[in-house]
Design a protein around this motif. Structure first.
Motif, PDB file in Angstrom:
ATOM      1  N   PHE A  92       0.802  -1.220   0.000  1.00  0.00           N
ATOM      2  CA  PHE A  92       0.000   0.000   0.000  1.00  0.00           C
ATOM      3  C   PHE A  92       0.837   1.273   0.000  1.00  0.00           C
ATOM      4  N   GLY A  93       2.116   1.162   0.333  1.00  0.00           N
ATOM      5  CA  GLY A  93       2.978   2.325   0.315  1.00  0.00           C
ATOM      6  C   GLY A  93       2.845   3.221   1.540  1.00  0.00           C
ATOM      7  N   TYR A  94       2.115   2.772   2.523  1.00  0.00           N
ATOM      8  CA  TYR A  94       1.949   3.498   3.782  1.00  0.00           C
ATOM      9  C   TYR A  94       1.553   2.486   4.848  1.00  0.00           C
ATOM     10  N   GLU A  95       1.371   2.936   6.093  1.00  0.00           N
ATOM     11  CA  GLU A  95       1.175   2.002   7.199  1.00  0.00           C
ATOM     12  C   GLU A  95      -0.274   1.753   7.602  1.00  0.00           C
ATOM     13  N   LYS A  96      -1.243   2.457   7.016  1.00  0.00           N
ATOM     14  CA  LYS A  96      -2.634   2.348   7.468  1.00  0.00           C
ATOM     15  C   LYS A  96      -3.138   0.903   7.487  1.00  0.00           C
ATOM     16  N   GLU A  97      -2.949   0.169   6.390  1.00  0.00           N
ATOM     17  CA  GLU A  97      -3.431  -1.218   6.330  1.00  0.00           C
ATOM     18  C   GLU A  97      -2.645  -2.121   7.262  1.00  0.00           C
ATOM     19  N   ALA A  98      -1.341  -1.880   7.392  1.00  0.00           N
ATOM     20  CA  ALA A  98      -0.532  -2.687   8.311  1.00  0.00           C
ATOM     21  C   ALA A  98      -1.023  -2.511   9.743  1.00  0.00           C
ATOM     22  N   ILE A  99      -1.334  -1.282  10.112  1.00  0.00           N
ATOM     23  CA  ILE A  99      -1.857  -1.021  11.457  1.00  0.00           C
ATOM     24  C   ILE A  99      -3.197  -1.726  11.645  1.00  0.00           C
ATOM     25  N   LEU A 100      -4.068  -1.636  10.630  1.00  0.00           N
ATOM     26  CA  LEU A 100      -5.370  -2.302  10.700  1.00  0.00           C
ATOM     27  C   LEU A 100      -5.187  -3.819  10.866  1.00  0.00           C
ATOM     28  N   VAL A 101      -4.303  -4.415  10.085  1.00  0.00           N
ATOM     29  CA  VAL A 101      -4.062  -5.865  10.188  1.00  0.00           C
ATOM     30  C   VAL A 101      -3.563  -6.215  11.577  1.00  0.00           C
ATOM     31  N   SER A 102      -2.632  -5.438  12.089  1.00  0.00           N
ATOM     32  CA  SER A 102      -2.111  -5.685  13.435  1.00  0.00           C
ATOM     33  C   SER A 102      -3.236  -5.635  14.470  1.00  0.00           C
ATOM     34  N   GLU A 103      -4.101  -4.632  14.349  1.00  0.00           N
ATOM     35  CA  GLU A 103      -5.225  -4.506  15.279  1.00  0.00           C
ATOM     36  C   GLU A 103      -6.203  -5.671  15.131  1.00  0.00           C
ATOM     37  N   LEU A 104      -6.488  -6.077  13.894  1.00  0.00           N
ATOM     38  CA  LEU A 104      -7.426  -7.179  13.659  1.00  0.00           C
ATOM     39  C   LEU A 104      -6.881  -8.506  14.188  1.00  0.00           C
ATOM     40  N   LEU A 105      -5.584  -8.715  14.056  1.00  0.00           N
ATOM     41  CA  LEU A 105      -4.991  -9.960  14.548  1.00  0.00           C
ATOM     42  C   LEU A 105      -5.062 -10.060  16.072  1.00  0.00           C
ATOM     43  N   GLU A 106      -5.155  -8.917  16.743  1.00  0.00           N
ATOM     44  CA  GLU A 106      -5.259  -8.891  18.212  1.00  0.00           C
ATOM     45  C   GLU A 106      -6.714  -8.813  18.691  1.00  0.00           C
ATOM     46  N   ASP A 107      -7.628  -8.506  17.788  1.00  0.00           N
ATOM     47  CA  ASP A 107      -9.026  -8.234  18.118  1.00  0.00           C
ATOM     48  C   ASP A 107      -9.793  -9.548  18.316  1.00  0.00           C
ATOM     49  N   LYS A 108     -10.222  -9.799  19.530  1.00  0.00           N
ATOM     50  CA  LYS A 108     -10.957 -11.039  19.837  1.00  0.00           C
ATOM     51  C   LYS A 108     -12.284 -11.099  19.079  1.00  0.00           C
ATOM     52  N   SER A 109     -12.884  -9.946  18.757  1.00  0.00           N
ATOM     53  CA  SER A 109     -14.160  -9.954  18.027  1.00  0.00           C
ATOM     54  C   SER A 109     -13.971 -10.343  16.557  1.00  0.00           C
ATOM     55  N   ALA A 110     -12.732 -10.403  16.084  1.00  0.00           N
ATOM     56  CA  ALA A 110     -12.440 -10.805  14.702  1.00  0.00           C
ATOM     57  C   ALA A 110     -12.229 -12.309  14.571  1.00  0.00           C
ATOM     58  N   ALA A 111     -12.074 -12.978  15.692  1.00  0.00           N
ATOM     59  CA  ALA A 111     -11.720 -14.402  15.695  1.00  0.00           C
ATOM     60  C   ALA A 111     -12.934 -15.289  15.431  1.00  0.00           C
ATOM     61  N   PRO A 112     -12.682 -16.416  14.780  1.00  0.00           N
ATOM     62  CA  PRO A 112     -11.389 -16.864  14.289  1.00  0.00           C
ATOM     63  C   PRO A 112     -11.044 -16.197  12.959  1.00  0.00           C
ATOM     64  N   VAL A 113      -9.807 -15.782  12.828  1.00  0.00           N
ATOM     65  CA  VAL A 113      -9.348 -15.160  11.595  1.00  0.00           C
ATOM     66  C   VAL A 113      -8.710 -16.215  10.701  1.00  0.00           C
ATOM     67  N   LEU A 114      -8.657 -15.897   9.427  1.00  0.00           N
ATOM     68  CA  LEU A 114      -7.897 -16.692   8.472  1.00  0.00           C
ATOM     69  C   LEU A 114      -6.904 -15.731   7.836  1.00  0.00           C
ATOM     70  N   SER A 115      -5.636 -15.945   8.115  1.00  0.00           N
ATOM     71  CA  SER A 115      -4.555 -15.099   7.626  1.00  0.00           C
ATOM     72  C   SER A 115      -3.643 -15.973   6.776  1.00  0.00           C
ATOM     73  N   LEU A 116      -3.530 -15.639   5.493  1.00  0.00           N
ATOM     74  CA  LEU A 116      -2.724 -16.439   4.571  1.00  0.00           C
ATOM     75  C   LEU A 116      -1.578 -15.607   4.011  1.00  0.00           C
ATOM     76  N   LEU A 117      -0.421 -16.234   3.890  1.00  0.00           N
ATOM     77  CA  LEU A 117       0.757 -15.605   3.298  1.00  0.00           C
ATOM     78  C   LEU A 117       1.143 -16.351   2.032  1.00  0.00           C
ATOM     79  N   ALA A 118       1.511 -15.585   1.003  1.00  0.00           N
ATOM     80  CA  ALA A 118       2.041 -16.160  -0.227  1.00  0.00           C
ATOM     81  C   ALA A 118       3.543 -15.909  -0.253  1.00  0.00           C
ATOM     82  N   PHE A 119       4.288 -16.931  -0.614  1.00  0.00           N
ATOM     83  CA  PHE A 119       5.743 -16.844  -0.690  1.00  0.00           C
ATOM     84  C   PHE A 119       6.203 -17.167  -2.102  1.00  0.00           C
ATOM     85  N   LYS A 120       7.188 -16.420  -2.548  1.00  0.00           N
ATOM     86  CA  LYS A 120       7.926 -16.790  -3.762  1.00  0.00           C
ATOM     87  C   LYS A 120       9.310 -17.145  -3.261  1.00  0.00           C
ATOM     88  N   ASN A 121       9.671 -18.396  -3.414  1.00  0.00           N
ATOM     89  CA  ASN A 121      10.868 -18.944  -2.777  1.00  0.00           C
ATOM     90  C   ASN A 121      10.698 -18.722  -1.273  1.00  0.00           C
TER      91      ASN A 121
END
Length: 185
Positions: free
Chosen positions: A29-58
């Protein structure tokens, strides 16, 4: 880990992947707004259970998607999720990684019995993956009003064709996402 095309691998993110998730979100995104939101959502009990997926190249994390639990009208409702956000590092965009993350997430949610997934997103992107535009016109109001000119950006993906015709109501999202600034397209 699931091997996809072009040496892309997708797996559920672990706590130890937090720095990779933050890096992907910030770069995408080129800024921190979404990163902050993701961090907050990962800690937010009302968001659970979350599904967080990472894609890797190598061994490099290049994409991330987050699905958080939601309800209809804040009551007992079918198992529904919100997709927010989807992030792919700029140098890896337009290579199908976002679509792979979406498809893998939808399949995992279907397997756990989720019935619908909602997103406020680009009107030309998400329909390619089966999201139906104008969810508000189908009886699913967003947590905050969506301006008429962006009504098509509020979308639903029915994982179970029976439930989308039987239930209606306002989507109630996790506390961290339940702020008006997150609902402007």
């Amino acid at each position: 880990m699931i091997k996809m095309k072009d040496d892309i691998h997708i797996r559920e993110a672990k706590e130890s992947d937090f720095d990779d998730v933050m890096r992907v979100e910030k770069e995408a995104f080129g800024y921190e707004k979404e990163a902050i939101l993701v961090s907050e959502l990962l800690e937010d009990k009302s968001a659970a259970p979350v599904l967080s997926l990472l894609a890797f190249k190598n061994d490099e994390a290049v994409g991330h998607i987050l699905f958080t639990k939601a309800t209809l009208n804040g009551k007992t409702s079918p198992l529904i999720y919100l997709l927010a956000p989807l992030a792919v590092k700029p140098q890896h965009q337009k290579k199908g990684i976002g679509g792979m993350l979406i498809n893998e997430g939808l399949e995992k949610l279907r397997k756990i019995g989720a019935e619908m997934v909602f997103v406020l997103g680009h009107e030309s992107y998400y329909p390619k993956y089966g999201f139906k535009q104008n969810a508000g016109c189908m009886g699913f109001d967003a947590p905050y009003p969506i301006p008429e000119e962006h009504a098509g950006a509020w979308m639903v993906y029915p994982l179970n064709s029976e439930s989308s015709g039987k239930v209606k109501g306002q989507v109630i999202c996790a506390d961290a996402l339940n702020k008006p600034e997150h609902w402007r397209e």
